[in-house]
Design an enzyme around this catalytic site. Sequence first.
Site, short mmCIF file in Angstrom:
data_model
loop_
_atom_site.label_atom_id
_atom_site.label_comp_id
_atom_site.label_asym_id
_atom_site.label_seq_id
_atom_site.Cartn_x
_atom_site.Cartn_y
_atom_site.Cartn_z
N ASP A 135 2.81 5.74 -7.06
CA ASP A 135 3.92 5.29 -6.41
C ASP A 135 5.28 5.18 -7.23
OD1 ASP A 135 3.03 5.77 -3.63
OD2 ASP A 135 2.16 3.65 -3.57
N HIS B 50 0.88 -1.25 0.06
CA HIS B 50 0.04 -0.14 -0.03
C HIS B 50 1.00 1.12 0.03
CE1 HIS B 50 -3.47 2.42 0.57
NE2 HIS B 50 -3.73 2.28 1.82
N HIS C 295 -2.48 -2.11 -9.71
CA HIS C 295 -3.52 -1.62 -8.86
C HIS C 295 -4.79 -2.45 -8.79
CE1 HIS C 295 -6.07 1.25 -7.04
NE2 HIS C 295 -4.85 1.92 -6.59
N1 ACO Z 1 4.60 -7.03 -10.67
C1 ACO Z 1 4.38 -8.44 -11.34
N2 ACO Z 1 3.22 -8.99 -11.37
C2 ACO Z 1 2.08 -8.32 -10.71
C3 ACO Z 1 2.41 -7.07 -10.14
C4 ACO Z 1 3.46 -6.49 -10.24
N3 ACO Z 1 3.57 -5.38 -9.50
N4 ACO Z 1 0.97 -6.87 -9.55
C5 ACO Z 1 0.24 -7.71 -9.93
N5 ACO Z 1 1.01 -8.85 -10.74
C6 ACO Z 1 0.33 -10.12 -11.13
C7 ACO Z 1 0.16 -10.97 -10.25
O1 ACO Z 1 1.14 -11.77 -9.87
C8 ACO Z 1 -1.10 -11.80 -10.79
O2 ACO Z 1 -0.64 -12.73 -11.90
P1 ACO Z 1 -1.11 -14.14 -11.98
O3 ACO Z 1 -2.53 -13.87 -12.62
O4 ACO Z 1 -0.09 -14.59 -12.82
O5 ACO Z 1 -1.14 -14.62 -10.80
C9 ACO Z 1 -1.88 -10.77 -11.62
O6 ACO Z 1 -0.77 -9.60 -12.03
C10 ACO Z 1 -2.99 -10.06 -10.90
O7 ACO Z 1 -2.39 -9.65 -9.55
P2 ACO Z 1 -3.25 -9.33 -8.35
O8 ACO Z 1 -2.33 -9.74 -7.14
O9 ACO Z 1 -4.52 -10.37 -8.27
O10 ACO Z 1 -3.81 -7.89 -8.31
P3 ACO Z 1 -4.17 -7.19 -6.75
O11 ACO Z 1 -5.50 -6.32 -7.34
O12 ACO Z 1 -4.69 -8.21 -5.81
O13 ACO Z 1 -2.97 -6.58 -6.42
C11 ACO Z 1 -1.64 -4.68 -6.04
C12 ACO Z 1 -2.89 -5.22 -6.57
C13 ACO Z 1 -1.26 -5.27 -4.38
C14 ACO Z 1 -1.37 -3.05 -6.01
C15 ACO Z 1 -0.48 -5.52 -6.91
O14 ACO Z 1 -0.56 -4.99 -8.29
C16 ACO Z 1 0.90 -5.15 -6.09
O15 ACO Z 1 1.39 -5.98 -5.37
N6 ACO Z 1 1.70 -4.05 -6.82
C17 ACO Z 1 2.95 -3.94 -6.17
C18 ACO Z 1 2.82 -3.09 -5.09
C19 ACO Z 1 2.46 -1.54 -5.54
O16 ACO Z 1 2.93 -0.80 -6.24
N7 ACO Z 1 1.26 -0.92 -4.60
C20 ACO Z 1 1.07 0.24 -4.56
C21 ACO Z 1 -0.44 0.18 -4.76
S1 ACO Z 1 -1.20 1.71 -5.11
C22 ACO Z 1 -1.17 2.58 -3.52
O17 ACO Z 1 -1.53 1.82 -2.42
C23 ACO Z 1 -1.04 3.91 -3.60
#
Ligand code: ACO
Length: 429
Positions: free
Chosen positions: A363, A268, A307
């Site tokens: 971010d 987050h 996201h």
């Molecule tokens: N890098 C690589 N792969 C990713 C990323 C990433 N940053 N984010 C998601 N994926 C992949 C997942 O592994 C998943 O792949 P799969 O279908 O093969 O298993 C797919 O994309 C879907 O991802 P989910 O985890 O289901 O997406 P979710 O909506 O639950 O997660 C989140 C959203 C937590 C923001 C995620 O994208 C992440 O961890 N990003 C990196 C951390 C980040 O930048 N957070 C800031 C968010 S914005 C904020 O809080 C201001």
Amino acid sequence: MSTDTLTITDNRTGKSYEIPISDGAIRASDLRQLKLDPQDYGLMSYDPAFTNTASTKSAITYLDGDNGKLLYRGYPIEQLAEHSNFLETAYLVLFGELPTAAQLAAWQHEIITHTMVHENIKHLVDAFRHDAHPMGMFISAVAALSSFHPESSQIFDPEVRLLQIKRLIAKVPTIAAYSYRHIMGFPYNYPDNDLSYAGNFLQMMFKMTEQKYKPDPVLERALDVLFILHADHEQNCSTNTMRAIGSAHADPYVALAGAAAALYGPLHGGANEAVVHMLAKIGSIANIPAFMESVKRGEGKLMGFGHRVYKNFDPRGKIVKQLAYDVFEVTGRNPLIDIAVELERIALEDEYFISRKLYPNVDFYSGIIYQAMNLPTQMFPVLFAIPRTVGWLAQWAELLNDPEQKIARPRQVYTGSPARDYTAIEGRK
Ligand code: ACO
């Protein structure tokens, strides 16, 4: 038959039910009519991480993830970032309308006159180790304010509530700056009420021996825009925490400390800190392809990408990227920007990221700006918590005024053992 309904047939019993649809949603509690027998609790919806559950009606922030739209009280974030300032946006987010000139002047005055914190807060911050994470100090000091303002427990008194809202918005920059000065070993600076909200924060952070600190206008404006962009983001993890704690009728200080704790998580508000670490670890443009392959093998995430709601682009990300170049005019170029831009370019052409709809979020570039402004990485989540205080408080006030809300208490699908008798220790295998 009304068309705004959903007809469900329960194949276990053969019975059909008609459930109203309102505002594009059904009420999960309406599913409880679907029972196997009268003693049955009724059907529940199972939604880990609330991916498709609306927990509230809200009139504050509108987010259209597919089209990359973000509106505060109907106003597009791009227009607010261009024309508004943080305290004006805060007023809008909290009260629903842009202030008149007189309202804005009064609001700014009221925030300014609450910026100081009790001297004991200094002693509290002093009690932390020199290398403590500032977020730990921030969360603790905000929670401690509850004991300095005990009347804050009167959450249903609108005047008392408004006073705490003003206090919190005014005091979080002071606490944030104290936490920074503590890790740096510098004396604390008191607020300077001649300065803007962002300018005063820079003063409390960076003033050394000069009589009067003059913030650089470009950096002051950049920080103010970053604050606008982070003011609210509807029902995200920390806001949901604020509402959950608030639903138990806790006072706003402890509720906000809990929300800030959620924000601290690397998925987050800790993400911009993680982005800078990631870019530094990649080290050079030449190392990007190998890093991308490791991400695709599932060995780590591309921090600052993806996201839960934005599946096209994060409109805040676009504004922040432009802002980065404005800031570098003053601070000099942060070398991490070249790695970030190349990483973004490669990711946006890569099937793995395209198919998963992964785009840079707010971010991805904000950490690079903060670093160029000489802010240590540990301060990044604190810099997020300052403006998000406005959103947390607006959502908290909305919750308290919402007659449909009750203490937040989800159900569970129990998967443990059925009832069984206690076994004496000698009898256990
Ligand atoms: N890098 C690589 N792969 C990713 C990323 C990433 N940053 N984010 C998601 N994926 C992949 C997942 O592994 C998943 O792949 P799969 O279908 O093969 O298993 C797919 O994309 C879907 O991802 P989910 O985890 O289901 O997406 P979710 O909506 O639950 O997660 C989140 C959203 C937590 C923001 C995620 O994208 C992440 O961890 N990003 C990196 C951390 C980040 O930048 N957070 C800031 C968010 S914005 C904020 O809080 C201001």
